[in-house]
Scaffold this motif. Structure first.
Motif, PDB file in Angstrom:
ATOM      1  N   LEU A  80       0.853  -1.179   0.000  1.00 48.74           N
ATOM      2  CA  LEU A  80       0.000   0.000   0.000  1.00 48.74           C
ATOM      3  C   LEU A  80       0.895   1.237   0.000  1.00 48.74           C
ATOM      4  O   LEU A  80       1.869   1.306   0.750  1.00 48.74           O
ATOM      5  CB  LEU A  80      -0.862  -0.024   1.261  1.00 48.74           C
ATOM      6  N   ALA A  81       0.587   2.204  -0.855  1.00 51.82           N
ATOM      7  CA  ALA A  81       1.376   3.436  -0.902  1.00 51.82           C
ATOM      8  C   ALA A  81       0.451   4.623  -1.146  1.00 51.82           C
ATOM      9  O   ALA A  81      -0.576   4.494  -1.821  1.00 51.82           O
ATOM     10  CB  ALA A  81       2.432   3.352  -2.002  1.00 51.82           C
ATOM     11  N   PHE A  82       0.813   5.752  -0.581  1.00 60.79           N
ATOM     12  CA  PHE A  82       0.053   6.989  -0.729  1.00 60.79           C
ATOM     13  C   PHE A  82       0.984   8.078  -1.228  1.00 60.79           C
ATOM     14  O   PHE A  82       2.163   8.101  -0.894  1.00 60.79           O
ATOM     15  CB  PHE A  82      -0.510   7.457   0.621  1.00 60.79           C
ATOM     16  N   GLY A  90      -5.109  22.752  -6.451  1.00 59.88           N
ATOM     17  CA  GLY A  90      -5.160  22.221  -5.092  1.00 59.88           C
ATOM     18  C   GLY A  90      -4.398  20.922  -4.962  1.00 59.88           C
ATOM     19  O   GLY A  90      -3.564  20.581  -5.799  1.00 59.88           O
ATOM     20  N   ARG A  91      -4.738  20.211  -3.906  1.00 63.84           N
ATOM     21  CA  ARG A  91      -4.062  18.945  -3.588  1.00 63.84           C
ATOM     22  C   ARG A  91      -5.026  17.775  -3.719  1.00 63.84           C
ATOM     23  O   ARG A  91      -6.222  17.934  -3.525  1.00 63.84           O
ATOM     24  CB  ARG A  91      -3.554  18.961  -2.150  1.00 63.84           C
ATOM     25  N   ILE A  92      -4.445  16.606  -3.984  1.00 58.32           N
ATOM     26  CA  ILE A  92      -5.227  15.383  -4.053  1.00 58.32           C
ATOM     27  C   ILE A  92      -4.338  14.234  -3.591  1.00 58.32           C
ATOM     28  O   ILE A  92      -3.125  14.246  -3.819  1.00 58.32           O
ATOM     29  CB  ILE A  92      -5.786  15.139  -5.470  1.00 58.32           C
ATOM     30  N   GLN A  93      -4.941  13.278  -2.903  1.00 52.65           N
ATOM     31  CA  GLN A  93      -4.177  12.127  -2.435  1.00 52.65           C
ATOM     32  C   GLN A  93      -4.377  10.959  -3.390  1.00 52.65           C
ATOM     33  O   GLN A  93      -5.495  10.656  -3.798  1.00 52.65           O
ATOM     34  CB  GLN A  93      -4.620  11.711  -1.035  1.00 52.65           C
ATOM     35  N   LEU A  94      -3.273  10.303  -3.734  1.00 52.76           N
ATOM     36  CA  LEU A  94      -3.296   9.118  -4.584  1.00 52.76           C
ATOM     37  C   LEU A  94      -3.061   7.894  -3.720  1.00 52.76           C
ATOM     38  O   LEU A  94      -2.289   7.939  -2.770  1.00 52.76           O
ATOM     39  CB  LEU A  94      -2.197   9.200  -5.643  1.00 52.76           C
ATOM     40  N   LEU A  95      -3.717   6.799  -4.059  1.00 46.47           N
ATOM     41  CA  LEU A  95      -3.558   5.537  -3.352  1.00 46.47           C
ATOM     42  C   LEU A  95      -3.157   4.476  -4.359  1.00 46.47           C
ATOM     43  O   LEU A  95      -3.777   4.350  -5.416  1.00 46.47           O
ATOM     44  CB  LEU A  95      -4.876   5.133  -2.681  1.00 46.47           C
ATOM     45  N   ALA A  96      -2.115   3.728  -4.041  1.00 42.90           N
ATOM     46  CA  ALA A  96      -1.684   2.615  -4.894  1.00 42.90           C
ATOM     47  C   ALA A  96      -1.754   1.342  -4.069  1.00 42.90           C
ATOM     48  O   ALA A  96      -1.163   1.259  -2.988  1.00 42.90           O
ATOM     49  CB  ALA A  96      -0.263   2.850  -5.393  1.00 42.90           C
TER      50      ALA A  96
END
Length: 118
Positions: A80-82, A90-96
């Motif tokens: 799991l990685a963020f 703006g900002r956005i969070q990515l999830l792998a």
């Protein structure tokens, strides 16, 4: 103020020709196509935040988008990685998640550094 060369670009187009050779080499070990010269963005961070404001914790959609920005935060926990990226809006969070990505793509995501353009 934008200069004449960049003001003619479409607003959803991310163009770079200044990737240092050492940065290019760092990711070419995964897949040469991971470093595009041109990238067609389909969404901006603020646009996604507005569009999915009603999405609750743990909820997801099948919507796929292409975003681009600079890595501000990065955390990798094996499978799991963020990453948090920032674009002009703006900002956005990515999830792998390793369960939904091939091993090469997951390794490349885990190898991101702060300040990288993705």
């Amino acid at each position: 103020m934008a200069d004449a060369q960049t003001s003619n670009l479409e607003p959803r187009t991310f163009v770079t020709d200044s990737t240092p050779p050492q940065e290019s080499d760092r990711f070419s070990k995964y897949r040469p196509d991971l470093i595009p010269y041109r990238f067609e963005r389909t969404a901006w961070a603020a646009e996604l935040q507005d569009r999915f404001a009603d999405l609750g914790p743990g909820e997801s959609t099948d919507v796929e988008v292409a975003v681009a920005g600079r890595v501000l935060l990065h955390r990798s926990f094996g499978k799991l990685a963020f990453a948090t990226i920032r674009d002009n809006t703006g900002r956005i969070q990515l999830l792998a998640e390793a369960s939904s990505l091939d091993a090469v793509t997951m390794s490349a995501f885990a190898d991101l550094d702060l300040g990288d353009w993705v």
